[in-house]
Motif scaffolding. Structure first.
Motif, PDB file in Angstrom:
ATOM      1  N   ASP A  35       0.752  -1.297   0.190  1.00  0.00           N
ATOM      2  CA  ASP A  35       0.091  -0.163  -0.229  1.00  0.00           C
ATOM      3  C   ASP A  35       0.996   1.670  -0.106  1.00  0.00           C
ATOM      4  O   ASP A  35       0.219   2.380   0.152  1.00  0.00           O
ATOM      5  N   ALA A  36       1.973   1.153  -0.415  1.00  0.00           N
ATOM      6  CA  ALA A  36       3.167   2.179  -0.261  1.00  0.00           C
ATOM      7  C   ALA A  36       3.466   2.831  -1.906  1.00  0.00           C
ATOM      8  O   ALA A  36       4.153   2.209  -2.232  1.00  0.00           O
ATOM      9  N   PRO A  37       3.582   3.797  -1.724  1.00  0.00           N
ATOM     10  CA  PRO A  37       3.513   4.191  -3.269  1.00  0.00           C
ATOM     11  C   PRO A  37       4.937   5.112  -2.941  1.00  0.00           C
ATOM     12  O   PRO A  37       4.686   6.059  -2.440  1.00  0.00           O
ATOM     13  N   ILE A  38       5.800   4.069  -4.346  1.00  0.00           N
ATOM     14  CA  ILE A  38       6.874   4.740  -3.872  1.00  0.00           C
ATOM     15  C   ILE A  38       7.687   5.220  -4.880  1.00  0.00           C
ATOM     16  O   ILE A  38       7.142   4.497  -6.514  1.00  0.00           O
ATOM     17  N   GLU A  39       8.252   6.579  -5.454  1.00  0.00           N
ATOM     18  CA  GLU A  39       8.490   7.245  -6.964  1.00  0.00           C
ATOM     19  C   GLU A  39       9.894   7.716  -6.148  1.00  0.00           C
ATOM     20  O   GLU A  39      10.142   7.882  -5.214  1.00  0.00           O
ATOM     21  N   VAL A  40      11.302   6.960  -7.700  1.00  0.00           N
ATOM     22  CA  VAL A  40      12.761   7.192  -7.216  1.00  0.00           C
ATOM     23  C   VAL A  40      13.164   7.964  -8.219  1.00  0.00           C
ATOM     24  O   VAL A  40      12.651   7.112  -9.659  1.00  0.00           O
ATOM     25  N   ASN A  41      13.697   9.443  -7.892  1.00  0.00           N
ATOM     26  CA  ASN A  41      14.367  10.009  -9.505  1.00  0.00           C
ATOM     27  C   ASN A  41      15.959  10.041  -9.607  1.00  0.00           C
ATOM     28  O   ASN A  41      16.720  10.542  -8.408  1.00  0.00           O
ATOM     29  N   VAL A  42      16.576   9.679 -10.698  1.00  0.00           N
ATOM     30  CA  VAL A  42      17.933   9.647 -10.435  1.00  0.00           C
ATOM     31  C   VAL A  42      18.549  10.258 -11.704  1.00  0.00           C
ATOM     32  O   VAL A  42      18.027  10.067 -13.123  1.00  0.00           O
ATOM     33  N   GLY A  43      19.304  11.017 -11.697  1.00  0.00           N
ATOM     34  CA  GLY A  43      20.115  11.679 -12.943  1.00  0.00           C
ATOM     35  C   GLY A  43      19.894  13.490 -12.756  1.00  0.00           C
ATOM     36  O   GLY A  43      20.213  14.122 -11.577  1.00  0.00           O
TER      37      GLY A  43
END
Length: 269
Positions: A35-43
């Motif tokens: 139930d945990a929405p996670i988003e990761v950005n690299v750059g």
């Protein structure tokens, strides 16, 4: 700084004589776990398009004066700096956590890792609540959050920001209080801002906003008031006249106030 009338800050979108630049070149990955929405950005990315923002933080579509829509007590790195950022929604709640670590010396006209070795990093943490879905960008609406930031040269600060949109009446509101330490190399040390927008005539919009700020090591307080009307002529074309009243420019000893008239056109494809 707009040197022609001594205002600390910018009264219009930032322009430069750079010939080219890349502000965003990143990998974005969804990593939802249960139930945990996670988003990761690299750059390469812009911290001020992710951290401590509201739905009105785009000076191409709403207010032009950056002291109204962006937090001038934050020592943001340049757009196009390398880093990692992401957010996570706390399961079964309306709370979320957003954080980032970025190169404090990056430049958008040089896709290089050279400055990473300088050891100066911009670190930020945001904790907030929203009545929207955290799993997409809609959590920027109807949002209250606390923002904390720090750089390795002992610049740091904190802020409280909130925004709410009344969908039926097409009214949007936002407000912010923020502070930075006395030695911070930021435009303002103390700061407050608020604004309201109203949708009119289909996709057109009017807005009124104001900000108050005190530059570091100064006894002068600046006040900015701006009104705009974005006329959405067509789906991809808008014309936006605006007027700004800038009271007490900190580095203008001859004028107690300045009025700035603006006319902006925006064409998208």
């Amino acid at each position: 700084m707009a040197a022609n009338f001594g205002w600390v800050g910018t009264s219009a979108p930032d322009w430069s004589n750079q010939q080219w630049g890349i502000t965003v070149l990143k990998w974005r990955q969804r990593l939802d776990v249960g139930d945990a929405p996670i988003e990761v950005n690299v750059g390469y990315m812009s911290a001020f398009s992710q951290f401590d923002i509201t739905p009105y933080s785009d000076n191409l579509t709403s207010f032009q004066n950056n002291s109204i829509i962006l937090n001038p007590t934050i020592g943001y790195p340049s757009a196009g700096s390398f880093g990692i950022s992401g957010y996570m929604g706390i399961p079964r709640t309306n709370f979320y956590v957003l954080g980032m670590v970025m190169d404090a010396n990056g430049q958008y006209d040089s896709l290089s890792f050279d400055t990473l070795g300088d050891g100066d990093y911009f670190k930020a943490l945001e904790f907030g609540w929203t009545d929207q879905r955290v799993s997409d960008a809609s959590f920027l609406f109807n949002n209250v959050h606390v923002a904390l930031w720090h750089t390795d040269d002992d610049n740091f600060g904190a802020g409280l920001t909130g925004s709410y949109t009344f969908e039926n009446s097409r009214i949007g509101t936002f407000a912010r209080l923020a502070w930075a330490n006395e030695d911070a190399s930021t435009p303002y040390q103390r700061y407050a801002a608020a604004g309201i927008t109203k949708g009119v005539f289909r996709a057109s919009e009017v807005g009124l906003g104001a900000s108050w700020g005190r530059p570091p090591k100064s006894d002068e307080d600046q006040v900015a008031i701006e009104a705009f009307y974005r006329w959405q002529v067509a789906q991809n074309f808008a014309i936006t006249p605006s007027i700004q009243y800038l009271d007490n420019p900190a580095f203008n000893s001859s004028d107690g106030a300045v009025t700035v008239l603006g006319l902006r056109a925006r064409l998208t494809f």
